[in-house]
Design an enzyme around this catalytic site. Structure first.
Site, PDB file in Angstrom:
ATOM      1  N   GLN A  35       0.782  -0.981  -0.049  1.00 18.64           N
ATOM      2  CA  GLN A  35       0.037   0.158  -0.001  1.00 18.64           C
ATOM      3  C   GLN A  35       0.865   1.453   0.035  1.00 18.64           C
ATOM      4  O   GLN A  35       0.667   2.483   0.562  1.00 18.64           O
ATOM      5  CB  GLN A  35      -0.821   0.021   0.975  1.00 18.64           C
ATOM      6  CG  GLN A  35      -1.946  -0.953   1.186  1.00 18.64           C
ATOM      7  CD  GLN A  35      -2.761  -1.232   2.494  1.00 18.64           C
ATOM      8  OE1 GLN A  35      -2.697  -0.404   3.326  1.00 18.64           O
ATOM      9  NE2 GLN A  35      -3.716  -2.292   2.601  1.00 18.64           N
ATOM     10  N   CYS A  36       2.042   1.240  -0.584  1.00 20.96           N
ATOM     11  CA  CYS A  36       2.905   2.385  -0.763  1.00 20.96           C
ATOM     12  C   CYS A  36       2.654   2.990  -2.047  1.00 20.96           C
ATOM     13  O   CYS A  36       2.510   2.326  -3.088  1.00 20.96           O
ATOM     14  CB  CYS A  36       4.249   1.848  -0.504  1.00 20.96           C
ATOM     15  SG  CYS A  36       5.773   2.917  -0.400  1.00 20.96           S
ATOM     16  N   GLY A  37       3.063   4.497  -1.905  1.00 21.62           N
ATOM     17  CA  GLY A  37       3.172   5.093  -3.272  1.00 21.62           C
ATOM     18  C   GLY A  37       3.978   4.677  -4.319  1.00 21.62           C
ATOM     19  O   GLY A  37       4.076   4.887  -5.536  1.00 21.62           O
TER      20      GLY A  37
END
EC number: 1.11.1.12
Length: 171
Positions: free
Chosen positions: A43-45
């Site tokens: 769920q990281c950019g």
């Protein structure tokens, strides 16, 4: 864990880690392979670009001796909250990851996985040894020596030349 607890490990190949399915994996099976070891998060950019490029790099160089070892980590912004099964489903379905996904680990602090303590002590960061974010990458040569460390924002594609050099590929 290193094989002999009385001696400091000298190579990544001295560690045994657990994969996402709960099996112990002796990293000595990777002797003779170039390794890219990465702490990953779903769920990281940086997730989409890193997973996409890691898969491309793996597909291109796997047969020539590259292995990517992905270690999920939830220490940065709680961006890997899922179970090992969810991480596998995400990486393998969404990004077609065929490289090994390991058990979720801590990479910093007193509970940091021994492999990450070794990686950090081998190649410290610009502002200290601790990892600053998801997708910090360590490049390991065929003998298990850590030869480089890359920031989370360094794309896997941009280190292709370093991978090729360690694989002995010209051009």
């Amino acid at each position: 864990m290193a094989s002999d607890s009385s001696a400091q490990p000298k190579s990544v190949h001295e560690f045994v880690v657990r994969d996402a399915r709960g099996n112990d994996v002796d990293l000595s099976i990777y002797k003779g392979k170039v390794l890219l070891i990465v702490n990953v998060a779903s769920q990281c950019g940086l997730t989409n670009s890193n997973y996409t490029e890691m898969t491309e790099l793996y597909e291109k160089y796997r047969e020539l001796g590259l292995e990517i070892l992905a270690f999920p980590c939830n220490q940065f912004g709680n961006q890997e909250p899922g179970s090992n099964e969810e991480v596998l489903e995400f990486a393998c379905t969404r990004f077609k990851a065929e490289y090994p996904i390991f058990d979720k680990v801590d990479v910093n602090g007193s509970n940091a996985a021994p492999i990450y303590k070794f990686l950090k002590s081998s190649k410290g960061g610009l502002f200290g040894d601790g990892l600053k974010w998801n997708f910090t990458k360590f490049l390991v040569d065929k003998d298990g020596n850590v030869v480089d460390r890359y920031a989370p924002t360094t794309s896997p594609k941009s280190i292709e030349k370093d991978v090729k050099k360690l694989l002995g590929i010209q051009k």
